[in-house]
Design a protein around this motif. Sequence first.
Motif, PDB file in Angstrom:
ATOM      1  N   PRO A   1       0.872  -1.219  -0.118  1.00  9.17           N
ATOM      2  CA  PRO A   1       0.065  -0.129   0.086  1.00  9.17           C
ATOM      3  C   PRO A   1       0.952   1.333   0.033  1.00  9.17           C
ATOM      4  CG  PRO A   1      -0.249  -1.147   1.922  1.00  9.17           C
ATOM      5  CD  PRO A   1       0.659  -2.139   1.150  1.00  9.17           C
ATOM      6  N   LEU A   2       2.070   1.187   0.602  1.00 16.05           N
ATOM      7  CA  LEU A   2       2.929   2.357   0.605  1.00 16.05           C
ATOM      8  C   LEU A   2       3.046   2.851  -0.809  1.00 16.05           C
ATOM      9  CD1 LEU A   2       5.778   2.023   3.383  1.00 16.05           C
ATOM     10  CD2 LEU A   2       4.181   3.901   2.911  1.00 16.05           C
ATOM     11  N   LYS A   3       3.383   1.776  -1.682  1.00 13.68           N
ATOM     12  CA  LYS A   3       3.660   2.056  -3.068  1.00 13.68           C
ATOM     13  C   LYS A   3       2.778   2.896  -3.661  1.00 13.68           C
ATOM     14  CE  LYS A   3       5.575  -0.166  -7.091  1.00 13.68           C
ATOM     15  NZ  LYS A   3       6.839  -0.418  -7.252  1.00 13.68           N
ATOM     16  N   ILE A   4       1.314   2.472  -3.217  1.00  8.17           N
ATOM     17  CA  ILE A   4       0.197   3.315  -4.081  1.00  8.17           C
ATOM     18  C   ILE A   4       0.306   4.609  -3.506  1.00  8.17           C
ATOM     19  CG2 ILE A   4      -2.252   3.400  -4.248  1.00  8.17           C
ATOM     20  CD1 ILE A   4      -2.351   0.310  -3.603  1.00  8.17           C
ATOM     21  N   PHE A   5       0.708   4.696  -2.047  1.00  9.58           N
ATOM     22  CA  PHE A   5       0.620   6.123  -1.471  1.00  9.58           C
ATOM     23  C   PHE A   5       1.718   7.082  -2.303  1.00  9.58           C
ATOM     24  CE2 PHE A   5       2.675   8.751   1.746  1.00  9.58           C
ATOM     25  CZ  PHE A   5       1.946   9.578   1.900  1.00  9.58           C
ATOM     26  N   TYR A   6       2.922   6.444  -2.488  1.00 12.72           N
ATOM     27  CA  TYR A   6       4.070   7.413  -3.028  1.00 12.72           C
ATOM     28  C   TYR A   6       3.714   7.575  -4.440  1.00 12.72           C
ATOM     29  CZ  TYR A   6       6.874   7.379   1.366  1.00 12.72           C
ATOM     30  OH  TYR A   6       7.106   7.436   2.401  1.00 12.72           O
ATOM     31  N   ARG A   7       2.950   6.562  -5.196  1.00 12.14           N
ATOM     32  CA  ARG A   7       2.533   6.599  -6.598  1.00 12.14           C
ATOM     33  C   ARG A   7       1.818   7.970  -6.773  1.00 12.14           C
ATOM     34  NH1 ARG A   7      -0.197   1.595  -8.660  1.00 12.14           N
ATOM     35  NH2 ARG A   7       2.097   0.858  -8.564  1.00 12.14           N
ATOM     36  N   VAL A   8       0.757   7.925  -6.005  1.00 14.17           N
ATOM     37  CA  VAL A   8      -0.134   9.157  -5.812  1.00 14.17           C
ATOM     38  C   VAL A   8       0.585  10.281  -5.714  1.00 14.17           C
ATOM     39  CG1 VAL A   8      -2.125  10.350  -4.802  1.00 14.17           C
ATOM     40  CG2 VAL A   8      -1.869   7.958  -5.234  1.00 14.17           C
ATOM     41  N   LEU A   9       1.537  10.389  -4.562  1.00 16.14           N
ATOM     42  CA  LEU A   9       2.318  11.644  -4.274  1.00 16.14           C
ATOM     43  C   LEU A   9       3.391  12.162  -5.310  1.00 16.14           C
ATOM     44  CD1 LEU A   9       3.201  11.518  -0.543  1.00 16.14           C
ATOM     45  CD2 LEU A   9       1.834  12.873  -1.776  1.00 16.14           C
ATOM     46  N   SER A  10       3.805  10.998  -6.053  1.00 20.01           N
ATOM     47  CA  SER A  10       4.760  11.483  -7.004  1.00 20.01           C
ATOM     48  C   SER A  10       4.345  11.634  -8.472  1.00 20.01           C
ATOM     49  CB  SER A  10       5.816  10.282  -7.466  1.00 20.01           C
ATOM     50  OG  SER A  10       5.261   8.973  -7.763  1.00 20.01           O
ATOM     51  N   LEU A  11       3.037  11.968  -8.496  1.00 25.04           N
ATOM     52  CA  LEU A  11       2.381  12.237  -9.874  1.00 25.04           C
ATOM     53  C   LEU A  11       2.703  11.622 -10.944  1.00 25.04           C
ATOM     54  CD1 LEU A  11       2.370  15.832  -9.002  1.00 25.04           C
ATOM     55  CD2 LEU A  11       0.713  14.374  -8.487  1.00 25.04           C
ATOM     56  N   GLY A  12       3.319  10.066 -10.751  1.00 22.06           N
ATOM     57  CA  GLY A  12       3.627   9.415 -12.002  1.00 22.06           C
ATOM     58  C   GLY A  12       4.703   9.747 -12.574  1.00 22.06           C
ATOM     59  N   PHE A  13       5.552  10.493 -11.885  1.00 18.19           N
ATOM     60  CA  PHE A  13       7.143  10.885 -12.431  1.00 18.19           C
ATOM     61  C   PHE A  13       8.007   9.595 -12.885  1.00 18.19           C
ATOM     62  CE2 PHE A  13      11.592  12.426 -11.913  1.00 18.19           C
ATOM     63  CZ  PHE A  13      11.262  13.789 -12.724  1.00 18.19           C
ATOM     64  N   ARG A  14       8.409   9.558 -13.947  1.00 17.42           N
ATOM     65  CA  ARG A  14       9.159   8.553 -14.417  1.00 17.42           C
ATOM     66  C   ARG A  14      10.631   8.799 -14.760  1.00 17.42           C
ATOM     67  NH1 ARG A  14       6.639   6.705 -19.380  1.00 17.42           N
ATOM     68  NH2 ARG A  14       6.048   9.037 -19.122  1.00 17.42           N
ATOM     69  N   GLY A  15      10.804  10.121 -14.831  1.00 18.29           N
ATOM     70  CA  GLY A  15      12.377  10.593 -15.042  1.00 18.29           C
ATOM     71  C   GLY A  15      12.672  10.460 -16.385  1.00 18.29           C
ATOM     72  N   THR A  16      11.724  10.780 -17.372  1.00 18.74           N
ATOM     73  CA  THR A  16      12.134  11.046 -18.980  1.00 18.74           C
ATOM     74  C   THR A  16      12.830  12.302 -18.952  1.00 18.74           C
ATOM     75  OG1 THR A  16       9.975  11.860 -19.289  1.00 18.74           O
ATOM     76  CG2 THR A  16      10.416   9.591 -19.558  1.00 18.74           C
ATOM     77  N   GLU A  17      13.317  12.546 -20.081  1.00 16.71           N
ATOM     78  CA  GLU A  17      14.046  13.964 -20.191  1.00 16.71           C
ATOM     79  C   GLU A  17      13.079  15.094 -20.295  1.00 16.71           C
ATOM     80  OE1 GLU A  17      17.423  14.190 -20.638  1.00 16.71           O
ATOM     81  OE2 GLU A  17      17.261  16.267 -20.841  1.00 16.71           O
ATOM     82  N   ASN A  18      11.830  14.870 -20.750  1.00 20.67           N
ATOM     83  CA  ASN A  18      10.841  15.984 -20.963  1.00 20.67           C
ATOM     84  C   ASN A  18      10.395  16.248 -19.609  1.00 20.67           C
ATOM     85  OD1 ASN A  18       9.883  17.386 -22.446  1.00 20.67           O
ATOM     86  ND2 ASN A  18       7.958  16.291 -22.929  1.00 20.67           N
ATOM     87  N   GLU A  19      10.358  15.214 -18.610  1.00 24.99           N
ATOM     88  CA  GLU A  19       9.731  15.325 -17.295  1.00 24.99           C
ATOM     89  C   GLU A  19      10.882  16.272 -16.411  1.00 24.99           C
ATOM     90  OE1 GLU A  19       6.949  11.626 -16.394  1.00 24.99           O
ATOM     91  OE2 GLU A  19       8.888  11.464 -15.851  1.00 24.99           O
ATOM     92  N   TRP A  20      12.089  16.012 -16.577  1.00 26.27           N
ATOM     93  CA  TRP A  20      13.268  16.619 -16.098  1.00 26.27           C
ATOM     94  C   TRP A  20      12.961  17.888 -16.466  1.00 26.27           C
ATOM     95  CZ3 TRP A  20      15.244  15.744 -11.499  1.00 26.27           C
ATOM     96  CH2 TRP A  20      15.504  14.488 -11.177  1.00 26.27           C
TER      97      TRP A  20
END
Lengths: 478, 259
Positions: free
Chosen positions: A208-227
């Motif tokens: 469940p922690l993973k879900i919590f952090y998934r919501v918090l991190s707004l689906g950040f994957r670390g692509t060049e564009n996101e950075w």
Amino acid sequence: MAVTAKSLPQARPHAKGHEDPREQLMFDPKPRGEMNAMVLESMHTATWKFWTLAGVLTVLVLTCFVYAWYYLIVQGLGVAGVNRPVFWGIFLVNTVFWIGISHAGTFISAILRVLKVEARRPFTRAAELMTTFGLVQAGASIFMHMGRVWLAYWLFPYPNERGLWPDFHSPLMWDFLAINTYLLCSTMYLFLPLIPDLAMVRDQSKGPLKIFYRVLSLGFRGTENEWKNLQTAMNIFAFAIIPVMFSVHTIVSWDFAMATRPGWSSTVFGPYFVIGALHSGMAAVAIVLFMIRSTMKNMKYFLRPEHFDFLGKLMLMVSMAWAYFYFNDYLVPWYGGDKWEKLFAEFIEKGPLWYLWYIMLICNIAVPWLTLWNKNWRRTPWLLAIIGFFINVGMWLERYVIIPEGLTINRMPFTWRIYIPAVEIYLTIGTLSLFFLLYLLASRVIPLIPVWEVQEGQKAHMLRKVGKAEIPTLSEME
Amino acid sequence: MSTDLSVPVFTNQSEEELGGKWGMVIDQDLCTGCQACVAACSMENNIPFVGETDAAYGRSIQWIRIERFWQGSFPEVKMTPYQPMMCQQCHNAPCEPVCPVFASVHSASEDINLQVYNRCVGTRYCANNCPYQVRVFNWRDYADARVRPELVTLQNQLNPDVTVRRRGVMEKCTFCIQRIRHTEDVAKSEGREIRDGEVVPACAQACPADAIIFGRIDDPNSRVSQAGLASRGYHQLEELNLLPRVTYLKGESNNGSNG
């Protein structure tokens, strides 16, 4: 990421005692995974001491904050020591104090980020958290002081059937809007650089922690564009929040400077309060960093004596600026020769509370000036924390001298009366405990070290082999 | 359709500034310091008793207080004349612009500072900013008989024309606005102007020495206007330019003979 190498200023080897300008760059990078694991470990391991401390703080918050405030609301402000002519007591002292504390966070994370000061990297998060949690205490203190706190929403300009709006002439209204703006901005600004770290925690956690952090991190994957987008957003916020930070404490000072009171109505109050805020804020960062470093795991790698050294220099500089403004605050009334201003100055120097003024000057000027010039002392974290404690005591007393003592002396000598705090003392302890409790709990939920920022810094500054020599270089990554 | 472009010009003096409507003159030579005005004001305006503890702490609620200052000990006492102090109903009132919720407002029709108790949220900024320190705060529920059972019978003497204030609100002298309004209504129903001396606030009514004179200061022939012209007249803290509506007539200093 494009890395353009250029050479950093070299330390002259022959100049003994000359400081190496590269020392804060952390030239011993660890592999990314290892560093992430270190931070995660510090989040997930807690000794019994940690939980004891958390328990004690919870008890303090429940008694001194929740119960004392409940008591205050149920009984009325009569249980506090405030009285005519000191209508504003320790509540407002605490408000100004906590807003002051909150200034360091923005200063370190926004101004130093914009100026690309490398030493800021490991402790921007810790400082920015102080901003948010400090503002929570400031807001609570302001609400505590209100006579009818349950009607506090009347300060909001909301549409209502009576057609009533708040009075925008009132400095308190400006204050209310400024603090709200600052709280919103600083919370968003805290969150933005947190996203990559939350994504990192998400990747390492399960269930469940993973879900919590998934919501918090707004689906950040670390692509060049996101950075790229993140950097743009952070840049916008960093530049936008700097004027907000300066204006907030200026506006807080206007609560006093706009009033027709001897000792208050002074044009220097704006910049003087901002410097005062930085003075107490920097000192509070030193205390918090020392606590983090000595209680959490793996922090000795991230928070090094070099960083404390940098902080110590800032503290010394701010202390000198503060002393200048304080002197100025006296000089102008002295030159003006107003009889009430003179009386006020006499009261704080020779009145029944004269010792507060001297303790304040010793803590704010003598202590930092006599200790922080020494490089070895600056590099001793516990010593810096103690100096920070003294500075905070001094700055709290400075607000005490301005607010309750300033109110004691007015133009109607018939009403003069010394202020004796009552339930305010418990509420002060309560806000302090709540601040630390929030900090403790946050250290379990979010990484207190911005790992990606440290990694970015280490990537940007590396030792390159040029022939046989190793040359430290700096990239244009930011 | 043409727009009216005759925008008013801002001047540094308003019309009201010169006149004002209701005013008061206090003759410090006549004041004996008997405190009858304080008692009468409390009765008229439903001012609560705060109880021993709070009174000792200096939280007594008084809209008018008698200030006196002295120097020296008994036979050689130098004393200033008594100085009744209440809200001066400033035209440039410092208490008004600082209230974030418009609880401290200026009445345009009466030129009096009013406190809207129901709007007050208790920031107490107005009291801090009042140079005369005449605003008082309800630190507790002093008037609530549910909290203080000893008030149950005392409640019968409350003035129905005046709001009973609850905890957490600021209050101050209103120049007995309820009496002004009542007289205005009577005069209107009889189709005439208010006569000079028809409105008497509680303090002036109770004053045995007739040291307090109240009336229209926009009428140059009224008793209060005439009394205010005396060369002894002055305003408290004149240097602040607050344009107070209370004029004091300077009294002689007593040097022990009748202090």
